[in-house]
Design a protein around this motif. Sequence first.
Motif, PDB file in Angstrom:
ATOM      1  N   GLU A 120      -0.973  -6.736  -4.334  1.00 54.34           N
ATOM      2  CA  GLU A 120      -1.434  -7.093  -2.995  1.00 54.34           C
ATOM      3  C   GLU A 120      -1.209  -8.583  -2.708  1.00 54.34           C
ATOM      4  O   GLU A 120      -0.911  -8.964  -1.570  1.00 54.34           O
ATOM      5  N   GLU A 121      -1.314  -9.399  -3.728  1.00 52.41           N
ATOM      6  CA  GLU A 121      -1.126 -10.842  -3.557  1.00 52.41           C
ATOM      7  C   GLU A 121       0.286 -11.168  -3.078  1.00 52.41           C
ATOM      8  O   GLU A 121       0.495 -12.056  -2.244  1.00 52.41           O
ATOM      9  N   PHE A 122       1.290 -10.413  -3.579  1.00 52.18           N
ATOM     10  CA  PHE A 122       2.686 -10.690  -3.242  1.00 52.18           C
ATOM     11  C   PHE A 122       3.248  -9.730  -2.187  1.00 52.18           C
ATOM     12  O   PHE A 122       4.461  -9.704  -1.986  1.00 52.18           O
ATOM     13  N   LEU A 123       2.386  -8.995  -1.506  1.00 54.81           N
ATOM     14  CA  LEU A 123       2.847  -8.117  -0.440  1.00 54.81           C
ATOM     15  C   LEU A 123       3.503  -8.961   0.653  1.00 54.81           C
ATOM     16  O   LEU A 123       2.919  -9.903   1.183  1.00 54.81           O
ATOM     17  N   GLY A 124       4.756  -8.636   0.969  1.00 53.23           N
ATOM     18  CA  GLY A 124       5.505  -9.425   1.943  1.00 53.23           C
ATOM     19  C   GLY A 124       6.167 -10.644   1.344  1.00 53.23           C
ATOM     20  O   GLY A 124       6.880 -11.379   2.037  1.00 53.23           O
ATOM     21  N   GLU A 195       5.665 -17.650  -8.355  1.00 57.33           N
ATOM     22  CA  GLU A 195       5.013 -18.804  -7.729  1.00 57.33           C
ATOM     23  C   GLU A 195       4.693 -18.419  -6.284  1.00 57.33           C
ATOM     24  O   GLU A 195       3.682 -17.800  -6.023  1.00 57.33           O
ATOM     25  N   ASN A 196       5.558 -18.788  -5.346  1.00 55.34           N
ATOM     26  CA  ASN A 196       5.361 -18.374  -3.959  1.00 55.34           C
ATOM     27  C   ASN A 196       5.945 -16.996  -3.691  1.00 55.34           C
ATOM     28  O   ASN A 196       5.503 -16.281  -2.803  1.00 55.34           O
ATOM     29  N   LEU A 197       6.973 -16.636  -4.476  1.00 56.71           N
ATOM     30  CA  LEU A 197       7.635 -15.346  -4.339  1.00 56.71           C
ATOM     31  C   LEU A 197       7.675 -14.645  -5.693  1.00 56.71           C
ATOM     32  O   LEU A 197       7.533 -15.276  -6.735  1.00 56.71           O
ATOM     33  N   VAL A 198       7.900 -13.342  -5.668  1.00 54.77           N
ATOM     34  CA  VAL A 198       7.998 -12.564  -6.902  1.00 54.77           C
ATOM     35  C   VAL A 198       9.187 -13.030  -7.732  1.00 54.77           C
ATOM     36  O   VAL A 198      10.281 -13.260  -7.195  1.00 54.77           O
ATOM     37  N   ASP A 199       8.977 -13.193  -9.027  1.00 52.65           N
ATOM     38  CA  ASP A 199      10.123 -13.472  -9.900  1.00 52.65           C
ATOM     39  C   ASP A 199      10.085 -12.676 -11.207  1.00 52.65           C
ATOM     40  O   ASP A 199      11.018 -12.731 -11.995  1.00 52.65           O
ATOM     41  N   LYS A 200       8.990 -11.904 -11.418  1.00 51.10           N
ATOM     42  CA  LYS A 200       8.919 -11.148 -12.676  1.00 51.10           C
ATOM     43  C   LYS A 200       8.004  -9.935 -12.525  1.00 51.10           C
ATOM     44  O   LYS A 200       6.954  -9.999 -11.879  1.00 51.10           O
ATOM     45  N   LEU A 201       8.441  -8.832 -13.134  1.00 49.03           N
ATOM     46  CA  LEU A 201       7.607  -7.635 -13.241  1.00 49.03           C
ATOM     47  C   LEU A 201       7.291  -7.426 -14.714  1.00 49.03           C
ATOM     48  O   LEU A 201       8.193  -7.264 -15.538  1.00 49.03           O
ATOM     49  N   VAL A 202       6.001  -7.448 -15.033  1.00 53.34           N
ATOM     50  CA  VAL A 202       5.554  -7.264 -16.414  1.00 53.34           C
ATOM     51  C   VAL A 202       5.215  -5.798 -16.620  1.00 53.34           C
ATOM     52  O   VAL A 202       4.395  -5.212 -15.910  1.00 53.34           O
ATOM     53  N   LEU A 203       5.870  -5.195 -17.620  1.00 51.13           N
ATOM     54  CA  LEU A 203       5.615  -3.812 -18.004  1.00 51.13           C
ATOM     55  C   LEU A 203       4.856  -3.789 -19.326  1.00 51.13           C
ATOM     56  O   LEU A 203       4.665  -4.838 -19.955  1.00 51.13           O
ATOM     57  N   LYS A 204       4.419  -2.639 -19.734  1.00 51.30           N
ATOM     58  CA  LYS A 204       3.638  -2.536 -20.964  1.00 51.30           C
ATOM     59  C   LYS A 204       4.440  -2.981 -22.182  1.00 51.30           C
ATOM     60  O   LYS A 204       3.918  -3.635 -23.085  1.00 51.30           O
ATOM     61  N   GLU A 205       5.740  -2.637 -22.200  1.00 45.41           N
ATOM     62  CA  GLU A 205       6.564  -2.919 -23.371  1.00 45.41           C
ATOM     63  C   GLU A 205       7.502  -4.113 -23.204  1.00 45.41           C
ATOM     64  O   GLU A 205       7.995  -4.649 -24.184  1.00 45.41           O
ATOM     65  N   PRO A 222      -4.333   2.602   3.854  1.00 49.17           N
ATOM     66  CA  PRO A 222      -4.386   2.694   5.321  1.00 49.17           C
ATOM     67  C   PRO A 222      -4.365   1.346   6.028  1.00 49.17           C
ATOM     68  O   PRO A 222      -3.758   1.213   7.088  1.00 49.17           O
ATOM     69  N   ASN A 223      -5.021   0.332   5.453  1.00 49.29           N
ATOM     70  CA  ASN A 223      -5.035  -0.973   6.118  1.00 49.29           C
ATOM     71  C   ASN A 223      -3.692  -1.675   6.033  1.00 49.29           C
ATOM     72  O   ASN A 223      -3.432  -2.624   6.773  1.00 49.29           O
ATOM     73  N   HIS A 224      -2.806  -1.210   5.123  1.00 55.50           N
ATOM     74  CA  HIS A 224      -1.429  -1.693   5.123  1.00 55.50           C
ATOM     75  C   HIS A 224      -0.598  -0.902   6.123  1.00 55.50           C
ATOM     76  O   HIS A 224       0.332  -1.435   6.725  1.00 55.50           O
ATOM     77  N   LEU A 225      -0.938   0.372   6.291  1.00 57.12           N
ATOM     78  CA  LEU A 225      -0.223   1.223   7.226  1.00 57.12           C
ATOM     79  C   LEU A 225      -0.497   0.813   8.670  1.00 57.12           C
ATOM     80  O   LEU A 225       0.437   0.717   9.482  1.00 57.12           O
ATOM     81  N   MET A 226      -1.761   0.583   9.005  1.00 57.27           N
ATOM     82  CA  MET A 226      -2.139   0.195  10.364  1.00 57.27           C
ATOM     83  C   MET A 226      -3.056  -1.030  10.306  1.00 57.27           C
ATOM     84  O   MET A 226      -4.225  -0.925   9.941  1.00 57.27           O
ATOM     85  N   PRO A 227      -2.534  -2.202  10.660  1.00 53.13           N
ATOM     86  CA  PRO A 227      -3.356  -3.422  10.631  1.00 53.13           C
ATOM     87  C   PRO A 227      -4.579  -3.295  11.537  1.00 53.13           C
ATOM     88  O   PRO A 227      -4.500  -2.743  12.641  1.00 53.13           O
ATOM     89  N   GLY A 228      -5.711  -3.781  11.045  1.00 53.22           N
ATOM     90  CA  GLY A 228      -6.929  -3.797  11.851  1.00 53.22           C
ATOM     91  C   GLY A 228      -7.865  -2.645  11.621  1.00 53.22           C
ATOM     92  O   GLY A 228      -8.988  -2.636  12.153  1.00 53.22           O
TER      93      GLY A 228
END
Length: 283
Positions: A120-124, A195-205, A222-228
């Motif tokens: 959620e932090e890096f959404l968008g 940092e400001n944008l995604v640069d890594k995806l951490v997986l279990k392995e 739902p709040n991502h689907l329809m704002p408000g």
Amino acid sequence: MRYDIAIVGSGPAGLSAAINAKIRNKNIIVFGSKDLSSKVLKAPKVNNYLGLPGIDGKQLKDNFKKHIDSMGIEITEKKINNIYAMGEYFSIMANEEIFEATTVILATGVEFTKPIKGEEEFLGKGVGYCATCDAPLYRDKKVAIVGYNHEAEEEANYVNELAETVYYIPMYKDEISIDKEIEVIKDRPIEIQGENLVDKLVLKELSIDVDGVFFIKDSISPNHLMPGLEMEDGHIKVDRSMKTNIPGCFAAGDISGKPYQYIKSSGEGLVAGLSAVSYLDKK
């Protein structure tokens, strides 16, 4: 065309809303799947659906299909990415297409997977839920697609035409059918970093360097689907008429709260459909 009612979801709640709106001669469009509801289809036995003791999920789904077919209700197989309240109507975004409706009934069910750390932090900012919508932004870049269903495979193939590298992480055990250039990683995502944008995806392995991560789920928050939209305990907050806090928008089924039962969803779909009809008639 501007529809009277757009129904998002083809499970018991959405179909119940659809048949009751159709009976009252409203112009409707139903967005969903040809299988109607994967949860219904996979049910080994349904014991508490009144009048249908011991029926299994496939039989129930077939009964739903016969009912809507007899009424001329078709399912529009398009994934809805965003819905915006425009005042007098709603703008419904399905990839590059836009639909309009005076009222909307949300019946998408609930997504039981919780967001991973950073999602959620890096959404968008490198995280998205529609790969085909945002793929042009990742031309010649590295992208990971976390797929929760087979539709995600199509999105991965599309992104692969533009991106430098595509990693596909299936969250299901069925057979996978994707382009051979795509690297399949059978692991579980834990965290998204950057940092400001995604640069890594951490997986279990292991960890992989990426510029973007797409989560392709059966439904999104739902709040991502329809704002408000006003939420309560992870569900859309509704009143007894299935009204949300946004005028003209109604919600029914699992998305509006527990218990997660087919018969409860069908009843709420009926109420939502009638409430939408009443809203239209008053206008």
